[in-house]
Design a protein around this motif. Sequence first.
Motif, short mmCIF file in Angstrom:
data_model
loop_
_atom_site.label_atom_id
_atom_site.label_comp_id
_atom_site.label_asym_id
_atom_site.label_seq_id
_atom_site.Cartn_x
_atom_site.Cartn_y
_atom_site.Cartn_z
N LEU A 65 0.82 -1.21 0.00
CA LEU A 65 0.00 0.00 0.00
C LEU A 65 0.85 1.27 0.00
O LEU A 65 0.40 2.31 -0.45
N TRP A 118 1.85 2.85 -3.45
CA TRP A 118 0.60 3.32 -4.05
C TRP A 118 0.18 4.65 -3.41
O TRP A 118 -0.19 5.60 -4.10
N MET A 120 -6.58 -0.36 -6.41
CA MET A 120 -6.25 -0.66 -5.01
C MET A 120 -7.45 -1.24 -4.28
O MET A 120 -7.29 -2.07 -3.39
N ILE A 129 -7.47 -4.54 -2.01
CA ILE A 129 -7.97 -4.60 -0.63
C ILE A 129 -9.11 -5.61 -0.52
O ILE A 129 -9.24 -6.30 0.49
N LEU A 156 -1.20 0.74 8.80
CA LEU A 156 -2.32 1.10 7.94
C LEU A 156 -2.78 2.53 8.18
O LEU A 156 -3.15 3.24 7.26
N VAL A 195 -0.82 5.02 6.30
CA VAL A 195 -1.08 5.13 4.85
C VAL A 195 -2.03 6.30 4.57
O VAL A 195 -1.85 7.02 3.59
N ILE A 229 -8.40 4.07 4.80
CA ILE A 229 -7.61 4.26 3.58
C ILE A 229 -8.53 4.42 2.38
O ILE A 229 -8.37 5.35 1.58
#
Lengths: 122, 342
Positions: free
Chosen positions: A77, A80, A99, A103, B166, B169, B330
């Motif tokens: 990730l 990206w 993406m 996911i 995460l 991100v 995200i």
Amino acid sequence: MLNNYIPILILMLFAIAFAIVCVFLSKFIGPKNPNPVKLSTYESGMEPVGTARQRFSVKYYMAAMLFILFDIEIVFLYPWAVAYRKFIPNTVYYALIEMSVFIAILLVGYIYMIRKGALNWD
Amino acid sequence: MITELIITSTIKITLVIIVILTGVAYSVYAERRISALIQNRIGPNRVGPAGLLQPIADVLKLLLKEDIVPAKATKPIHTLAPMISIFVALCTIAVVPFGDSIHLFSRDIRLQIADVNIGILYILALTSLGVYGITLSGWSSNNKYSLFGGLRSSAQMISYELSMGLSVVGVILMTGSLSLQDIVLHQFGWKWNIILQPIGFITFLVAAFAETNRAPFDLPEAEPELVGGYHTEYSSMKFALFFLAEYANMIVSSTVIVTLFLGGWQFPYLQTFGLPPLVVSLLQVFTFVIKVVAMIVFFIWVRWSIPRFRYDQLMNLGWKVMLPLALANIVITALLIAIFRS
């Protein structure tokens, strides 16, 4: 570019030196009166039973294994996310959908893991 | 050129390490005083004025104690483990900017130890190494309490590392760069990431609490069941190193939270006041320190207000709540950027 990393190297040397000095300083300064009871393993005042190097629950292995899987997916990730704004305005939805598919595949594995009860700790 | 770089960075590093170590000493003091305040006690107030010299007395005491290594322990690893912990705790600070740049002695000095373009990756990589210190200390002590403390801690840290990675991100999506200086520069004015990334902030904050083994996630050293957890068999300076690493981790993760989400050294609309550049630089550093101190006080406040989780609750929160939440964050962030920017 590599010059940027020289300060990090110096900091690491400082940190290692600090750690070594601290550990060995107390070795030299502190008193030394060892006896068998003092050096025995602490087990709430009881005689230690057996060794601590025993088998332990498989759940810890499961957590470690799943961590590796998900961590690798997360690493994908990052590039990206860094490049995402460069797709604006023309191909941004393309990048988003790509993406999202990634996911979604990740989520299928995640749901399988939850349904299998891989992380039930009771 | 290289020698100048080495000299300036050595000075910066020395200053930063001194500040962190003093910060550790006084956050221990602050923790004891604040916990006393919360529990309606007085706390340490004997050594020096208002107990301010207490941390120094504590360090001296630990230095003069006997260094006991249990006979059944694996000695090299037993010695190495606290070193790994403190190494990680001290090295993470390298990429955190504590100001823009300052004009001193007719040259511009960047207020950051190393401005590398992979700042966040460096932080995540080093914090992952922190698991080794704790796991190895737990295993090498050859003590059941230590082993369970180390195991719990490693499982907990790797679980929350996922949601930590995460939630970062989202911040990278907002900025488009991994460099922490860029991330701070991007948060000018009111555009702090706490406002633009509220879900990311919450998941990162919770993950940071778990990563630093602070309450309510201090399972690895749950006193009633595991005595001291992974550092049960440690004494003297080796114990002090673990203690130091724990508080240094708390300080460093406060600086990372401030940098990523609370605008770092940015003081909103400071440029519009028309102050001299030196004052602006100093005010920025001051702003950064104030934010970090507020964050540390928040860490302490939470520890003494919220009871400890049970282990299954902890794992459930990490894997079944935080992970989907961070993933959703995200996708939503990327979608909103796509809608509003194109």
